[in-house]
Design a protein around this motif. Structure first.
Motif, PDB file in Angstrom:
ATOM      1  N   MET A   1     -20.779  31.417  33.745  1.00 58.71           N
ATOM      2  CA  MET A   1     -19.524  32.316  34.358  1.00 58.71           C
ATOM      3  C   MET A   1     -18.792  33.022  33.301  1.00 58.71           C
ATOM      4  O   MET A   1     -18.477  32.454  32.354  1.00 58.71           O
ATOM      5  N   ASP A   2     -18.568  34.395  33.573  1.00 59.89           N
ATOM      6  CA  ASP A   2     -17.974  35.002  32.782  1.00 59.89           C
ATOM      7  C   ASP A   2     -16.396  34.917  33.576  1.00 59.89           C
ATOM      8  O   ASP A   2     -15.985  35.514  34.316  1.00 59.89           O
ATOM      9  N   TRP A   3     -15.741  34.063  32.754  1.00 59.49           N
ATOM     10  CA  TRP A   3     -14.334  33.893  33.223  1.00 59.49           C
ATOM     11  C   TRP A   3     -13.384  34.899  32.962  1.00 59.49           C
ATOM     12  O   TRP A   3     -12.667  35.165  34.102  1.00 59.49           O
ATOM     13  N   ASP A   4     -13.664  35.586  32.182  1.00 63.99           N
ATOM     14  CA  ASP A   4     -12.684  36.725  31.774  1.00 63.99           C
ATOM     15  C   ASP A   4     -12.920  37.816  32.907  1.00 63.99           C
ATOM     16  O   ASP A   4     -11.755  38.276  33.583  1.00 63.99           O
ATOM     17  N   ALA A   5     -14.090  38.187  33.321  1.00 63.03           N
ATOM     18  CA  ALA A   5     -14.366  39.056  34.493  1.00 63.03           C
ATOM     19  C   ALA A   5     -13.929  38.401  35.715  1.00 63.03           C
ATOM     20  O   ALA A   5     -13.229  38.983  36.570  1.00 63.03           O
ATOM     21  N   PHE A   6     -14.101  36.933  35.975  1.00 59.50           N
ATOM     22  CA  PHE A   6     -13.609  36.379  37.209  1.00 59.50           C
ATOM     23  C   PHE A   6     -12.249  36.651  37.442  1.00 59.50           C
ATOM     24  O   PHE A   6     -11.709  37.073  38.348  1.00 59.50           O
TER      25      PHE A   6
ATOM     26  N   LEU B   1     -10.772  48.214  41.119  1.00 63.64           N
ATOM     27  CA  LEU B   1     -11.160  47.825  39.822  1.00 63.64           C
ATOM     28  C   LEU B   1     -12.285  48.704  39.581  1.00 63.64           C
ATOM     29  O   LEU B   1     -12.761  49.229  38.176  1.00 63.64           O
ATOM     30  N   ARG B   2     -13.054  49.134  40.512  1.00 67.58           N
ATOM     31  CA  ARG B   2     -14.256  50.059  40.182  1.00 67.58           C
ATOM     32  C   ARG B   2     -13.789  51.573  40.104  1.00 67.58           C
ATOM     33  O   ARG B   2     -14.655  52.153  39.484  1.00 67.58           O
ATOM     34  N   THR B   3     -12.645  51.592  40.117  1.00 73.93           N
ATOM     35  CA  THR B   3     -12.147  53.207  39.669  1.00 73.93           C
ATOM     36  C   THR B   3     -11.609  53.125  38.241  1.00 73.93           C
ATOM     37  O   THR B   3     -11.240  54.066  37.654  1.00 73.93           O
ATOM     38  N   THR B   4     -11.424  51.874  37.648  1.00 66.24           N
ATOM     39  CA  THR B   4     -10.617  51.737  36.350  1.00 66.24           C
ATOM     40  C   THR B   4     -11.509  50.996  35.321  1.00 66.24           C
ATOM     41  O   THR B   4     -11.072  51.000  34.114  1.00 66.24           O
ATOM     42  N   GLN B   5     -12.389  49.931  35.568  1.00 65.03           N
ATOM     43  CA  GLN B   5     -12.875  49.067  34.835  1.00 65.03           C
ATOM     44  C   GLN B   5     -14.458  49.567  34.220  1.00 65.03           C
ATOM     45  O   GLN B   5     -14.936  50.492  34.661  1.00 65.03           O
ATOM     46  N   SER B   6     -14.750  48.796  33.062  1.00 61.73           N
ATOM     47  CA  SER B   6     -16.143  49.161  32.461  1.00 61.73           C
ATOM     48  C   SER B   6     -17.285  48.770  33.219  1.00 61.73           C
ATOM     49  O   SER B   6     -16.926  47.763  34.343  1.00 61.73           O
ATOM     50  N   GLU B   7     -18.223  49.052  32.628  1.00 58.47           N
ATOM     51  CA  GLU B   7     -19.458  48.404  33.316  1.00 58.47           C
ATOM     52  C   GLU B   7     -19.719  46.984  33.198  1.00 58.47           C
ATOM     53  O   GLU B   7     -20.423  46.572  33.836  1.00 58.47           O
ATOM     54  N   ARG B   8     -18.824  46.476  31.916  1.00 56.41           N
ATOM     55  CA  ARG B   8     -19.038  44.954  31.667  1.00 56.41           C
ATOM     56  C   ARG B   8     -18.638  44.254  32.949  1.00 56.41           C
ATOM     57  O   ARG B   8     -19.050  43.184  33.238  1.00 56.41           O
ATOM     58  N   LEU B   9     -17.588  44.572  33.804  1.00 58.46           N
ATOM     59  CA  LEU B   9     -17.171  43.955  35.118  1.00 58.46           C
ATOM     60  C   LEU B   9     -17.996  44.149  36.285  1.00 58.46           C
ATOM     61  O   LEU B   9     -17.906  43.266  37.215  1.00 58.46           O
ATOM     62  N   GLU B  10     -18.850  45.164  36.157  1.00 58.67           N
ATOM     63  CA  GLU B  10     -19.981  45.408  37.543  1.00 58.67           C
ATOM     64  C   GLU B  10     -20.485  44.244  38.137  1.00 58.67           C
ATOM     65  O   GLU B  10     -20.345  43.778  39.276  1.00 58.67           O
ATOM     66  N   PRO B  11     -21.132  43.412  37.424  1.00 60.12           N
ATOM     67  CA  PRO B  11     -21.797  42.190  37.836  1.00 60.12           C
ATOM     68  C   PRO B  11     -20.886  41.366  38.545  1.00 60.12           C
ATOM     69  O   PRO B  11     -21.157  40.897  39.503  1.00 60.12           O
ATOM     70  N   MET B  12     -19.693  41.047  37.997  1.00 60.69           N
ATOM     71  CA  MET B  12     -18.857  40.306  38.833  1.00 60.69           C
ATOM     72  C   MET B  12     -18.517  41.099  40.043  1.00 60.69           C
ATOM     73  O   MET B  12     -18.143  40.175  41.234  1.00 60.69           O
ATOM     74  N   LEU B  13     -18.036  42.427  39.910  1.00 61.26           N
ATOM     75  CA  LEU B  13     -17.830  43.031  41.294  1.00 61.26           C
ATOM     76  C   LEU B  13     -18.845  42.867  42.217  1.00 61.26           C
ATOM     77  O   LEU B  13     -18.732  42.447  43.343  1.00 61.26           O
ATOM     78  N   GLU B  14     -19.733  43.095  41.754  1.00 63.90           N
ATOM     79  CA  GLU B  14     -21.062  42.837  42.808  1.00 63.90           C
ATOM     80  C   GLU B  14     -21.236  41.554  43.391  1.00 63.90           C
ATOM     81  O   GLU B  14     -21.601  41.343  44.565  1.00 63.90           O
TER      82      GLU B  14
END
Length: 240
Positions: A1-6, A201-214
C-alpha cells in the motif's frame, strides 16, 4: 500500500466507509440507550459517525478508537472542541482493556472484519456491559447465488448472509435486535466525495498518484455493478 498516495486521495474526506446519520439513528433507536451511556466507535476512521452517535447520548460520551494515525489526527482536529468526545489511536481488538470499558454500545462501521468475524464478535462481547449492544456493518450477500463479480468485490473475504450472521451472533451470546442492508445512499455518501477528490487530483497531480486514483475509482464502479447482490448488512444485537 502506498500510504502517501492513499492519504492524498482520502485526506479530509467526510468518512472512510459507507454510512449516513440515518444508519446510526436506526441502530441507536434499537439499542435504546440511556442519556448518559458511553459509546465506543471502534475503527472510527476520521470520525464520520461520531456526531450522530453523540446526539443519542446527551449526557454521555463517545470514545473513538482508530488504528491508522492519519485518521486519528483528522479526528482529533475535527473534535478538538467537543469535550464529550475522546479520539485516540488504539487497537479495537483490545477494547476490553480500555479505561472506559465496559461500554454500553460499540458501533463498528465496516471494520469488524479486519479482526476476523468470529474473533471480532468475541472481542466486542468482552468489551460490553451485560445487556450492552453491538452495532456493526459486515460484508454480506443478498442473493442465493452471487455472481463472480459480487464475490470478487470482497477480494476473497468470506462474506456472510443475514442468516449465517444471525447464527454467529446468537452462538456468541447475543440476541439480534434488527438487521438491514445499508441502502445505496449510504454507499454514495462515501463514494461521491471520493470521486470529486479524484477528479480534482487528476488535474493537478503527478503520474505517481494515478494507480491509487484508478484503484479508488474502480472500487466505486465495482460496487455499483453488484449492489443488488452484495453490500454491508447492519446488525444490532444485545449481549445476553
Amino acid at each position: 500500500m502506498d500510504w502517501d498516495a492513499f492519504f492524498t486521495v482520502h485526506k479530509d474526506l467526510p468518512r472512510e466507509g459507507p454510512g449516513t446519520q440515518d444508519d446510526v439513528d436506526w441502530a441507536c433507536g434499537l439499542a435504546d440507550l440511556a442519556p448518559d451511556a458511553v459509546i465506543c466507535d471502534a475503527g472510527a476512521g476520521p470520525g464520520g459517525d461520531v456526531s450522530a452517535l453523540l446526539a443519542h447520548v446527551p449526557r454521555g460520551r463517545v470514545v473513538a478508537v482508530e488504528k491508522v494515525p492519519g485518521f486519528v489526527r483528522q479526528g482529533q482536529t475535527r473534535f478538538a472542541d467537543t469535550p464529550r468526545v475522546s479520539f485516540e489511536e488504539g487497537d479495537m481488538a483490545a477494547l476490553a482493556d480500555h479505561a472506559q470499558a465496559p461500554f454500553d454500545l460499540i458501533w463498528c462501521a465496516g471494520a469488524l472484519y479486519f479482526l476476523g468475524l468470529e474473533a471480532g464478535i468475541a472481542a466486542m462481547a468482552k468489551a460490553l456491559k451485560a445487556g450492552g449492544v453491538l452495532a456493526f456493518s459486515e460484508p454480506c450477500f443478498f442473493v442465493d447465488s452471487p455472481s463472480p463479480a459480487a464475490r470478487a468485490f470482497w477480494d476473497g473475504y468470506p462474506a456472510q448472509t443475514p442468516e449465517t450472521l444471525s447464527k454467529m451472533l446468537q452462538d456468541a451470546g447475543f440476541a439480534v435486535l434488527g438487521q438491514r442492508a445499508l441502502p445505496d445512499d449510504s454507499w454514495e455518501a462515501y463514494f461521491r466525495p471520493m470521486e470529486r477528490r479524484i477528479a480534482e487530483l487528476r488535474t493537478t497531480q503527478s503520474e505517481r498518484l494515478e494507480p491509487m486514483l484508478e484503484a479508488c475509482a474502480a472500487e466505486a464502479d465495482a460496487w455499483r455493478a453488484v449492489r443488488r447482490e452484495t453490500g454491508y448488512l447492519l446488525s444490532v444485537a444485545r449481549l445476553g
